[in-house]
Design an enzyme around this catalytic site. Structure first.
Site, PDB file in Angstrom:
ATOM      1  N   HIS A   1       0.676  -1.242  -0.137  1.00  0.00           N
ATOM      2  CA  HIS A   1      -0.057   0.112   0.081  1.00  0.00           C
ATOM      3  C   HIS A   1       0.932   1.176  -0.115  1.00  0.00           C
ATOM      4  O   HIS A   1       1.831   1.209   0.680  1.00  0.00           O
ATOM      5  CB  HIS A   1      -0.912  -0.043   1.099  1.00  0.00           C
ATOM      6  CG  HIS A   1      -2.003   1.029   1.045  1.00  0.00           C
ATOM      7  ND1 HIS A   1      -2.106   2.298   1.458  1.00  0.00           N
ATOM      8  CD2 HIS A   1      -3.292   0.536   0.915  1.00  0.00           C
ATOM      9  CE1 HIS A   1      -3.005   3.015   1.279  1.00  0.00           C
ATOM     10  NE2 HIS A   1      -4.015   1.839   0.797  1.00  0.00           N
TER      11      HIS A   1
ATOM     12  N   ASP B   1      -7.843  -4.276  -0.544  1.00  0.00           N
ATOM     13  CA  ASP B   1      -8.270  -4.315  -1.814  1.00  0.00           C
ATOM     14  C   ASP B   1      -8.263  -5.819  -2.394  1.00  0.00           C
ATOM     15  O   ASP B   1      -9.290  -6.251  -3.053  1.00  0.00           O
ATOM     16  CB  ASP B   1      -7.454  -3.528  -2.772  1.00  0.00           C
ATOM     17  CG  ASP B   1      -7.805  -2.188  -2.569  1.00  0.00           C
ATOM     18  OD1 ASP B   1      -8.837  -1.593  -2.328  1.00  0.00           O
ATOM     19  OD2 ASP B   1      -6.464  -1.396  -2.643  1.00  0.00           O
TER      20      ASP B   1
END
Length: 428
Positions: free
Chosen positions: A307, A364
């Site tokens: 991330h 995600d």
């Protein structure tokens, strides 16, 4: 520590205030720099620029911390509900039992949408993207509720618009899903909660009753809570800057939806499933693609790992991994794509290459798997992201208005031609 910073420009010194937030975040206030010196600062992408002071969400990427109004995301995901978190984000405090029931009831009463909105679907091409439909339909709500156009609403009028949008968003999302399948829409029911109503409108049928496993309901609460706000990201900043022009809430949120639509922002969980599909279509060899991911000369990259903000771990991923495992076990889904996902997850969590580079499965990755397991098409994933992000967008829009922040107007450093004379077309 000094409460001033000094900058020297062209032989002159300028003192700039230092701002310290409640979590000890430090900023240099440059709001008067141009007036004093003629200089502006340049920060493409605003990676080092604070556009506002906000009391809504605190994020520490280095430590893996995410809090809504001071409450750790881990506690909210475990103990709260999506509607309670929505209230917290928008109004600043956890509601009492009576206030929460009133809030739920107010939303439930407004979940129906105007029947004329069905006409929009006759004009959309059959293959139009759900996010394009969503931004259009949310923006169109201002036409059905013109009172929202008042740039100076009372608190009661503003709150009515907030309730209206929270209520109608799941219904709009469900209509998009149903119309894409050629199925009749399912209307909301007053005896169902927000998540139960949404799932029923999405997966239910007009010909019978549909029930949902508590594991599925719990997972949807968690997914939406984890996506509810994430500080000053691309879409949130869009909502605030559009709202700063006194644009109505529906128009501001529609703009945020369009920002979220971009594949660099909200499309990550869809990209995860598309990557897994590509691996399956190439024979399903997860090890081959793990090797490609490690090869610096190979353009392939694993989607849903690591991330940009969270440098060590995504606190949301730890929470949603458990929900993901529960969903897959409960539903017993037999899907080779999800089998590949589990093999990639296991490798990333145990392979030293990925551990050293902090390439852990993120929110995600797991949300894409859950949505796939529940039966959503991948082009609906970003729409579901928008549904979860809605309370955060509303909270940010409301805070911006309550603080009477000025209209957003970034500066630029001009790099074009200097003054030149017009040339007649015959002489060019």
């Amino acid at each position: 520590m000094s409460d001033k910073a000094t900058i020297n420009l062209d032989g002159a010194s300028y003192e700039l205030p230092v701002i310290i937030g409640t979590e000890n975040e430090k900023a240099v206030d440059i709001s008067k720099l141009r007036d004093q010196s003629g200089y502006i600062t340049l920060d493409p992408g605003f990676k080092n620029t604070g556009a506002t002071k906000s009391a809504i969400t605190f994020l520490d990427g280095e430590e893996g911390v995410l809090r809504y109004r001071g409450y750790p995301i881990e506690q909210l995901a475990e103990k709260s509900t999506f509607i309670e978190v929505a209230y917290l984000l928008i109004y600043g405090e956890l509601p009492s039992k009576a206030v929460l029931e009133q809030f739920r009831g107010d939303i439930r009463k407004q979940m129906l949408i105007h029947e004329d909105m069905k006409n929009f679907f006759t004009g959309f091409p059959s293959k139009s993207h759900p996010m394009g439909q969503l931004s259009c339909l949310v923006g169109a709500l201002s036409a059905f509720y013109p009172e929202s156009l008042n740039p100076n609403p009372t608190d009661e009028e503003e709150n009515k618009t907030i309730i209206n949008l929270l209520a109608k968003m799941p219904t709009i999302v469900s209509w998009i899903q149903k119309k894409s399948l050629g199925q009749p829409v399912v209307y909301p029911k007053n005896n169902l909660g927000y998540i139960e109503n949404f799932l029923n409108m999405i997966f239910g049928e007009v010909t019978g009753e549909t029930t949902f496993d508590p594991v599925v309901i719990s997972a949807m609460h968690k997914l939406l809570i984890l996506h509810a706000d994430h500080e000053q990201n691309c879409s949130t900043s869009t909502v605030r800057i559009v709202g700063s022009s006194n644009a109505n809430l529906y128009a501001s949120i529609s703009a945020g939806i369009n920002a979220l639509w971009g594949p660099l922002h909200g499309g990550a969980n869809q990209a995860v499933i598309e990557m897994l599909e590509a691996i399956k279509n190439d024979g399903g060899d997860a090890e081959k693609y793990l090797a490609k991911a490690k090869d610096k000369n190979d353009p392939f990259r694993l989607m849903g790992f690591g991330h940009r903000v969270y440098k060590n771990f995504d606190p949301r991923a730890k929470i949603i991994k458990k929900a993901c495992d529960d969903i897959l076990e409960k539903l017993g889904v037999d899907d080779p794509v999800l089998d590949i996902a589990k093999r990639l997850e296991e490798a990333a969590l145990n392979d030293q290459y990925f551990i050293d580079r902090k390439l852990y499965p993120n929110v995600d990755f797991y949300s894409g798997i859950i949505y796939r397991a529940l039966g959503f098409e991948s082009d609906m994933f970003t729409v579901l992201f928008a549904l979860g992000r809605l309370p955060g967008w509303i909270a940010q829009w409301k805070e911006m208005r309550d603080n009477k922040e000025p209209i957003g107007r970034p500066r630029q450093v001009y790099t074009g031609s200097t003054t030149r004379a017009y040339i007649d077309i015959n002489d060019r």
